[in-house]
Write a protein that holds these residues in place. Structure first.
Motif, PDB file in Angstrom:
ATOM      1  N   LEU A  29       3.041  -8.165 -40.039  1.00  0.00           N
ATOM      2  CA  LEU A  29       4.050  -7.305 -40.652  1.00  0.00           C
ATOM      3  C   LEU A  29       3.482  -5.917 -40.932  1.00  0.00           C
ATOM      4  N   ARG A  51       8.304  -3.485 -34.834  1.00  0.00           N
ATOM      5  CA  ARG A  51       7.872  -3.740 -36.192  1.00  0.00           C
ATOM      6  C   ARG A  51       9.121  -4.178 -36.944  1.00  0.00           C
ATOM      7  N   TRP A  52      10.003  -3.218 -37.251  1.00  0.00           N
ATOM      8  CA  TRP A  52      11.321  -3.571 -37.772  1.00  0.00           C
ATOM      9  C   TRP A  52      12.400  -3.422 -36.691  1.00  0.00           C
ATOM     10  N   ASN A  53      12.227  -2.425 -35.829  1.00  0.00           N
ATOM     11  CA  ASN A  53      13.122  -2.209 -34.693  1.00  0.00           C
ATOM     12  C   ASN A  53      12.406  -2.632 -33.419  1.00  0.00           C
ATOM     13  N   ASN A  70       7.635 -14.505 -38.692  1.00  0.00           N
ATOM     14  CA  ASN A  70       6.714 -14.038 -39.740  1.00  0.00           C
ATOM     15  C   ASN A  70       5.913 -15.184 -40.343  1.00  0.00           C
TER      16      ASN A  70
END
Length: 118
Positions: A29, A51-53, A70
């Motif tokens: 993360l 990562r997030w996108n 995760n």
């Protein structure tokens, strides 16, 4: 962070493979995780990352999907509708941000060979 890539193999054109990139030592993360590939005689190229996108090279959009678990600290690359030109050694790598240039990545897993036969 240490990275362990796996899941490569030999598949016929049109087939599928799922690559895994397992992280240890630190949570993935914390990083942007990218998948790269390098075919014989060619430079290493960015394939997908997240990562997030999520981000994809145009050559794999609509065929490859990057995702992560995760809880398992693992990033996956689902590869569908494989083509002979997808044949390469695939690497996962971790960086502090979104980069398509491999020199910006600090941590690398060992490669896993993907061979697509016609």
């Amino acid at each position: 962070v240490q990275l362990q890539a796996s899941g490569g193999g030999l598949v016929q054109a049109g087939g599928s493979l799922r690559l895994s990139c397992a992280g240890s030592g630190r949570s993935l993360l914390t990083y942007f995780v990218g998948w790269f590939r390098q075919a014989p005689g060619k430079e290493r190229e960015f394939v997908a990352g997240m990562r997030w996108n999520t981000y994809y090279d145009d050559s794999v959009k609509g065929r490859f999907t990057i995702s992560k678990n995760n809880a398992k600290n693992t990033v996956f690359l689902q590869m569908n509708s494989l083509k002979p030109e997808d044949t390469a050694v695939y690497y996962c790598a971790a960086a502090r941000g979104y980069y398509t240039d491999s020199v910006r990545y600090d941590y690398w897993g060992q490669g896993t060979q993907v061979t697509v036969s016609s």
